[in-house]
Write a protein that holds these residues in place. Structure first.
Motif, short mmCIF file in Angstrom:
data_model
loop_
_atom_site.label_atom_id
_atom_site.label_comp_id
_atom_site.label_asym_id
_atom_site.label_seq_id
_atom_site.Cartn_x
_atom_site.Cartn_y
_atom_site.Cartn_z
N THR A 66 0.97 -1.26 -0.11
CA THR A 66 0.08 0.15 -0.13
C THR A 66 0.53 1.27 0.48
O THR A 66 0.14 2.29 0.00
N ASP A 67 1.62 0.84 0.20
CA ASP A 67 3.18 2.41 0.45
C ASP A 67 4.07 2.49 -0.61
O ASP A 67 4.37 1.44 -1.81
N LYS A 68 3.35 3.14 -2.10
CA LYS A 68 3.77 2.87 -3.53
C LYS A 68 5.14 3.76 -3.40
O LYS A 68 5.60 4.29 -2.69
N HIS A 69 5.85 2.87 -4.90
CA HIS A 69 6.92 3.39 -4.96
C HIS A 69 7.25 4.97 -5.34
O HIS A 69 6.27 6.09 -5.72
N TRP A 70 8.10 5.62 -5.22
CA TRP A 70 8.38 7.02 -5.70
C TRP A 70 8.67 6.65 -7.69
O TRP A 70 8.01 6.04 -8.24
N GLY A 71 7.96 7.87 -7.72
CA GLY A 71 7.49 7.77 -9.28
C GLY A 71 9.46 7.56 -10.15
O GLY A 71 8.97 6.19 -10.61
N ILE A 72 10.94 8.10 -9.73
CA ILE A 72 11.49 7.87 -9.85
C ILE A 72 12.15 6.79 -9.84
O ILE A 72 12.51 5.67 -10.89
N THR A 73 11.57 5.92 -8.56
CA THR A 73 12.04 4.32 -8.48
C THR A 73 11.03 3.17 -9.16
O THR A 73 11.65 2.66 -9.86
N GLU A 74 9.59 3.77 -9.34
CA GLU A 74 9.32 2.92 -10.34
C GLU A 74 8.96 2.90 -11.59
O GLU A 74 9.53 1.90 -12.01
N LYS A 75 9.73 4.10 -12.03
CA LYS A 75 10.23 4.05 -13.53
C LYS A 75 11.53 3.75 -13.74
O LYS A 75 11.85 2.62 -14.57
N PHE A 76 12.47 3.21 -12.47
CA PHE A 76 14.11 2.78 -12.65
C PHE A 76 13.83 0.86 -13.33
O PHE A 76 14.08 0.03 -13.63
N ILE A 77 12.59 0.65 -11.53
CA ILE A 77 12.43 -0.76 -11.41
C ILE A 77 11.70 -1.52 -13.28
O ILE A 77 11.79 -2.16 -13.68
N GLU A 78 10.16 -0.22 -13.90
CA GLU A 78 9.95 -0.82 -14.65
C GLU A 78 10.49 -0.74 -15.80
O GLU A 78 11.01 -1.54 -16.87
N SER A 79 11.88 -0.18 -16.61
CA SER A 79 13.10 0.24 -17.62
C SER A 79 13.61 -1.19 -16.96
O SER A 79 13.95 -1.91 -18.12
N MET A 80 14.26 -1.85 -15.53
CA MET A 80 14.75 -3.20 -15.40
C MET A 80 13.89 -3.75 -15.86
O MET A 80 14.93 -4.68 -16.46
N ARG A 81 12.81 -3.81 -15.62
CA ARG A 81 12.22 -5.19 -16.27
C ARG A 81 11.72 -5.41 -17.07
O ARG A 81 11.98 -6.75 -17.94
N GLU A 82 11.01 -3.88 -18.06
CA GLU A 82 11.87 -4.43 -19.64
C GLU A 82 12.37 -4.37 -20.47
O GLU A 82 12.80 -5.78 -21.46
N ASN A 83 13.85 -3.91 -20.01
CA ASN A 83 15.35 -3.99 -20.31
C ASN A 83 15.63 -6.01 -20.15
O ASN A 83 15.85 -6.47 -21.20
N SER A 84 15.27 -6.22 -19.43
CA SER A 84 15.70 -8.42 -18.36
C SER A 84 15.00 -8.64 -19.39
O SER A 84 15.20 -9.84 -19.80
N ILE A 85 13.46 -8.53 -19.74
CA ILE A 85 12.19 -9.44 -20.48
C ILE A 85 12.66 -9.16 -22.02
O ILE A 85 13.37 -10.41 -22.72
N GLU A 86 12.82 -8.52 -22.33
CA GLU A 86 13.74 -8.06 -23.87
C GLU A 86 14.52 -8.76 -23.58
O GLU A 86 15.33 -9.65 -24.81
N ILE A 87 15.74 -8.51 -23.61
CA ILE A 87 17.39 -9.22 -23.95
C ILE A 87 16.90 -11.35 -23.58
O ILE A 87 17.81 -11.31 -24.87
N ARG A 88 16.41 -10.78 -22.61
CA ARG A 88 15.73 -13.24 -21.73
C ARG A 88 15.06 -13.47 -23.28
O ARG A 88 15.08 -14.71 -23.82
N SER A 89 14.21 -12.11 -23.53
CA SER A 89 13.34 -13.39 -24.47
C SER A 89 13.31 -13.04 -26.45
O SER A 89 12.58 -13.73 -27.15
N ARG A 90 14.62 -12.30 -26.73
CA ARG A 90 14.87 -12.46 -27.77
C ARG A 90 15.69 -12.73 -28.98
O ARG A 90 14.91 -12.92 -30.33
N ASP A 91 15.59 -14.32 -27.95
CA ASP A 91 15.49 -15.37 -29.12
C ASP A 91 14.83 -16.49 -29.32
O ASP A 91 15.15 -16.98 -30.33
N LEU A 92 14.24 -15.64 -28.78
CA LEU A 92 12.71 -16.93 -28.84
C LEU A 92 12.49 -17.17 -30.25
O LEU A 92 12.28 -16.46 -31.38
#
Length: 184
Positions: free
Chosen positions: A29-55
């Motif tokens: 219920t205690d949400k992340h700061w905006g910058i923290t949320e953007k950082f986590i989202e970017s890290m998640r998106e990049n991780s998924i993209e790199i690991r799924s690229r060769d499927l």
């Protein structure tokens, strides 16, 4: 240079002490700061993209694949991701980050974007995501079943509740050789 190094070491020690004594609130219920949320989202998106690229993405239009995907989605995914016409569940309301609601998304028409999303959806369904409620379905389902769920997610875009119910009803009558009624 020495001042900068001392400042970094001191900051690191303060952070360790703060985390060790529970200063960081892990409540959903205690949400992340905006910058923290953007950082986590970017890290998640990049991780998924790199690991799924060769499927290699199979044809996602096969009727059997879609039917099996509909059955699995209905049995395993609606509690978090919902379905057309379904009201939010107690679980879906309490998730942070919230789960994507696929039937509310616009259809993807660009083939390159659809391919990238297919790879990402498959990878996430198979491997799950840390620090979310997304389980790793690859531990209990094979790739063909996961591709079926991936295919069905694309079909959910802007789907009417009646169309969803028809697909689920048809899928329940198909024999996919897998039961979602697990005994304890």
């Amino acid at each position: 240079m020495k001042i900068l190094l001392n400042l970094l070491i001191t900051s690191f020690i303060v952070a360790i002490i703060a985390f060790a004594f529970g200063a960081y609130n892990m409540s959903a219920t205690d949400k992340h700061w905006g910058i923290t949320e953007k950082f986590i989202e970017s890290m998640r998106e990049n991780s998924i993209e790199i690991r799924s690229r060769d499927l290699t993405v199979p044809s996602l239009e096969e009727a059997d694949m879609l039917s099996a995907g509909a059955e699995h989605y209905h049995a395993m995914c609606t509690i978090c991701h919902l379905a057309p016409g379904m009201k939010p569940t107690e679980l879906s309301v309490g998730l942070y980050p919230s789960a994507p609601i696929f039937h509310e998304r616009e259809p993807i028409s660009d083939p390159a974007e659809k391919l990238a999303h297919a790879k990402a959806y498959f990878w996430v369904i198979k491997n799950g995501l840390k620090m979310t409620a997304m389980p790793a379905w690859g531990l209990s389902h094979d790739d063909q079943e996961i591709w079926g769920m991936t295919a069905f997610i694309f079909k959910l875009s802007k789907m009417a509740p009646e169309q969803y119910q028809e697909l689920i009803h048809a899928a329940e009558h198909d024999d996919h050789g897998h039961s979602h009624e697990h005994s304890h």
